[in-house]
Design an enzyme around this catalytic site. Structure first.
Site, PDB file in Angstrom:
ATOM      1  CG  HIS A 640      -1.513   1.230   1.682  1.00 45.49           C
ATOM      2  ND1 HIS A 640      -2.398   1.781   0.718  1.00 45.49           N
ATOM      3  CD2 HIS A 640      -1.493   2.219   2.335  1.00 45.49           C
ATOM      4  CE1 HIS A 640      -3.014   2.920   1.077  1.00 45.49           C
ATOM      5  NE2 HIS A 640      -2.214   3.309   2.183  1.00 45.49           N
ATOM      6  CG  HIS A 693      -6.931  12.007   3.667  1.00 44.14           C
ATOM      7  ND1 HIS A 693      -6.733  11.251   2.732  1.00 44.14           N
ATOM      8  CD2 HIS A 693      -5.706  11.535   4.192  1.00 44.14           C
ATOM      9  CE1 HIS A 693      -5.854  10.496   2.480  1.00 44.14           C
ATOM     10  NE2 HIS A 693      -4.975  10.773   3.625  1.00 44.14           N
TER      11      HIS A 693
HETATM   12  N1  GLN Z   1      -2.115  -0.482   7.279  1.00 45.00           N
HETATM   13  C1  GLN Z   1      -1.820   1.181   7.760  1.00 45.00           C
HETATM   14  C2  GLN Z   1      -3.158   1.752   8.263  1.00 45.00           C
HETATM   15  O1  GLN Z   1      -4.011   1.060   7.875  1.00 45.00           O
HETATM   16  C3  GLN Z   1      -1.462   2.025   6.691  1.00 45.00           C
HETATM   17  C4  GLN Z   1      -1.366   3.275   7.105  1.00 45.00           C
HETATM   18  C5  GLN Z   1      -0.483   4.185   5.982  1.00 45.00           C
HETATM   19  O2  GLN Z   1      -0.724   3.774   4.795  1.00 45.00           O
HETATM   20  N2  GLN Z   1      -0.202   5.333   6.367  1.00 45.00           N
HETATM   21  O3  GLN Z   1      -3.241   2.243   9.284  1.00 45.00           O
HETATM   22 ZN    ZN Z   2      -1.857   5.157   3.236  1.00 46.76          ZN
END
Ligand code: GLN
Ligand code: ZN
Length: 752
Positions: A640, A693
């Site tokens: 991610h 966000h």
């Molecule tokens: N796995 C993390 C979460 O869900 C990813 C956070 C991020 O990408 N900043 O909090």
């Molecule tokens: Zn993220």
């Protein structure tokens, strides 16, 4: 001979984050403007007096800021965007520009070069009339004078200002230089009137990006103009974070008094030294952005090398950059094995002064003599310390037979699909679920010993139970445990790995009033025991659906920490990768079928100079691949990333060889996905359809439209449907309906 000293800037948030608290109180109407200004004056005074008492010669003013130094420059240059002009009160307007309010959108914020500090991005337009507003500078100058200091005035330079600005056409704002120059000229004229000798340090870190010839001649023109306005002004042009050898050819023929160069992160600055003969050299030899004690003898040798090019009495000793990027004081840290290796802002000031004394050949006082002796023995002992060097790690690395996982993607993915049996457009989330007050308290209480191990575990399990039940209820396809045991995605792993240290008060400003306490990687990184297996397998035991394991990747852990400087970053990252690799192995052995390895900060580590990018990408990608190399073909690896600018790095991302990538979708989904389509990206992608966000709850209809738009660009079999980041900052009241709508939208589309 007396060698002089200079500090480019000091932390400003306060040793106990006093400024943060005061500003936030002001925002919530619990503190008046006057009170806030009082708090900040006290903080400034403390910084000034500390530097003065330590013996620094050139101490900055205007390095203080209520929010950000670029935002201050925007105000100073009259570059306030139209939409804020309706706010009459200047002080209020300043914060609205930074944070927005109900009716006006905040200005954009982005990373300051390759640091974790974020600045406000100036928004320019061709009909913007720049005009000088020097109020803040003059008042800080006068405040310092009252403290008995003849301050050097720090100002962001015109090229750096424009280079970091954007206008409606994008980022190429150097075209505004002719409009901006007169404002800088008036500024210098005004400052000249302050005293018979006024030091002005113009910060031009943008020069370290390297420059073309066109920019070079502009630099020459601008600095010729600025350096000939008034002899009373001693103009210093400073660069940092890398070398800026090119810029030196253009500054050579100007009347600039001094040039500031970073010799910690820009060794190549040596190549340009002959070009600035006759000028003062501000030699940044003490690392201003990392927290390790300076090797005084090594810095002295460096200075001696420099004095082969620049006469000794033209050298001014300095930190490599502003101390904004390090915490205040190592002295106040609790005792630990490694405390004596630390050097934060206060200690760095002392190092600079000691270096100046040694370099000038002055007779040392008893105290200085003792400090130098202590420095030599600490450096000696640190190098061979067995808490840094862990032979187990190098032994483990030697036994690794393969650095790449088995199988190629196109075959792997089929095997995975057969095992996972997921529907088309599988739905999932990024990992965390809302972090409640109760959860935070539970973790805190566990740390302080207020709750027992059993109570803590039961609390975490209860939260996991609720997360699993909710995800099953709304019908998500791939579930997560919700990350209740994690305060922070890096800290959690750092606390479970050897080689990491956590400071008690090592706060640094990240943006505005937000501070972070980066973990410190001081020694070889080793994983003594599994870090996540217990929680992930617990979650898996509670459902028949697939639970995705959740890890943070090596590059992200590295980029968000203070890293040891006695080993290349690529090697440190490799050691972290080894730990993650073993964790993946344990997870899959425990029956976990999908594992996500987050690389939220992959992009943050990109080097400033183009010529170093390929090298970074090579080791960063390799270390990610190494981290997941233990995954069996049938284990699906997700990654991610928290951004949506993939234009230049799609092939790098593909090189990471993850099976699925989930990403942020700030720009329109189509535009983003076109990049993947046009480059022939073949793997599965989950472009975020829910902006986490914002508190807004998108409707089923809205989700459907977004998904339909995605399907116009990429085939359904390549797509996952998910939010664009973790949900930990949201509230359950928002997350519940939003995710429900998301799943419902996908169901609707699957049947049509
Ligand atoms: N796995 C993390 C979460 O869900 C990813 C956070 C991020 O990408 N900043 O909090
Ligand atoms: Zn993220």
């Amino acid at each position: 001979m007396n060698v002089r000293t200079l500090i480019t800037g000091f932390p400003r948030i306060g040793e106990s984050r006093e400024l943060k608290k005061a500003i936030e109180d002001y925002w919530s109407d619990n503190l008046s403007v006057e009170q806030l200004k009082e708090v900040s004056l006290e903080l400034k005074k403390k910084n000034w007096l500390y530097q003065k008492q330590s013996g620094i010669d050139l101490i900055s003013c205007n390095d203080f800021s209520f929010y950000d130094q670029m935002l201050d420059a925007i105000v100073m240059l009259g570059a306030v965007p139209e939409r804020f002009k309706g706010i009459n009160d200047e002080f209020q307007r300043y914060f609205v520009m930074a944070r927005g309010n109900k009716t006006v959108k905040a200005m954009e914020m982005t990373k300051w070069f390759n640091t974790n500090y974020h600045y406000i991005v100036p928004e320019l337009s061709k009909d913007m009339g720049f005009s000088l507003n020097s109020k803040k500078i003059i008042s800080e100058y006068n405040e310092a004078k009252v403290c008995g200091i003849n301050p050097k005035i720090n100002v962001i330079g015109p090229f750096t200002f424009l280079g970091l600005s954007k206008d409606a056409n994008g980022k190429d704002c150097y075209k505004y230089i002719d409009k901006l120059l007169p404002v800088y000229c008036s500024l210098i004229e005004q400052l000249a009137g302050l005293s018979d000798e006024v030091y002005v340090q113009i910060e031009e870190p943008i020069f370290v990006k390297g420059l073309g010839e066109k920019m070079g001649s502009e630099i020459k023109k601008v600095y010729e103009a600025l350096s000939t306005i008034d002899d009373r002004v001693k103009l210093i042009v400073s660069t940092y974070f890398e070398h800026s050898a090119e810029a030196l050819s253009y500054l050579r023929d100007t009347k600039v008094w001094g040039v500031g160069l970073d010799f910690v992160y820009g060794k190549k600055n040596f190549d340009g030294l002959n070009r600035i003969k006759g000028k003062k050299l501000i030699a940044g030899v003490v690392d201003g952005r990392n927290i390790w004690i300076n090797d005084i003898s090594a810095s002295l040798a460096l200075l001696t090398g420099i004095s082969g090019h620049i006469p000794k009495d033209d050298i001014i000793i300095a930190t490599s950059c502003s101390l904004l990027h390090v915490p205040y004081s190592a002295v106040s840290e609790p005792d630990s094995n490694i405390k004596k290796w630390f050097s934060f802002a206060y200690e760095k000031v002392k190092e600079v002064v000691l270096l100046a004394k040694l370099f000038s050949g002055e007779r040392l006082s008893y105290i200085d003599e003792k400090m130098f002796d202590a420095n030599k023995s600490i450096i000696f002992e640190k190098k061979k310390s067995d808490i840094i060097n862990n032979p187990e790690v190098s032994e483990k690395l030697k036994t690794v037979s393969s650095w790449e996982r088995d199988g190629i993607y196109s075959y792997r993915i089929k095997e995975q699909e057969d095992i996972l049996g997921l529907p088309l457009l599988p739905t999932t989330t990024i990992g965390s679920f809302p972090q409640t007050q109760e959860l935070r308290k539970l973790r805190r209480d566990f740390k302080t010993g207020a709750v027992t191990d059993v109570e803590y575990k039961n609390g975490i399990k209860k939260y996991i139970d609720e997360c699993i039940a909710f995800q099953e209820e709304i019908g998500l396809d791939v579930l997560v445990h919700g990350e209740p045991e994690r305060n922070d995605m890096v800290e959690y792993f750092g606390e479970r790995l050897q080689g990491f240290h956590f400071t008690q008060n090592g706060w640094v400003q990240s943006y505005g009033t937000r501070c972070v306490k980066p973990p410190v990687i001081f020694g070889d990184v080793n994983r003594p025991a599994p870090m996540t297996v217990e929680w992930i397998t617990y979650a898996q035991s509670k459902t028949k659906r697939i639970v995705k394991g959740m890890l943070t990747g090596p590059v992200t852990i590295l980029n968000w920490s203070f890293v040891r400087d006695d080993m290349p970053r690529s090697e440190v990252s490799k050691q972290i990768a080894l730990a993650i690799r073993d964790e993946i192995n344990d997870l899959q052995a425990a029956g976990i079928k999908i594992i996500q390895v987050d690389e939220a900060a992959f992009k943050e580590g990109y080097p400033i100079r183009e010529e170093n990018v390929a090298e970074y990408e090579r080791w960063a990608v390799n270390n990610f691949k190494f981290a997941v190399s233990s995954a069996m073909k049938k284990t699906q690896i997700h990654t991610h990333m928290c951004y949506s600018e993939f234009n230049e790095i799609v092939s790098t991302i593909e090189g990471m060889d993850a099976d699925v990538i989930t990403i942020e979708t700030a720009r329109s989904a189509n535009e983003l996905l076109n990049v993947f389509r046009d480059t022939g990206y073949s793997r599965q992608i989950g472009p975020g359809v829910y902006d986490i966000h914002s508190p807004r709850i998108p409707s089923v209809e809205e989700f459907s439209q977004q998904i339909i738009a995605l399907l116009k660009v990429l085939p359904a079999k390549q797509l996952w449907i998910n939010p664009d980041c973790g949900l930990k900052t949201r509230k359950w009241q928002e997350v519940r309906p939003a995710l429900k709508n998301m799943v419902e939208a996908v169901r609707g589309i699957r049947v049509t």
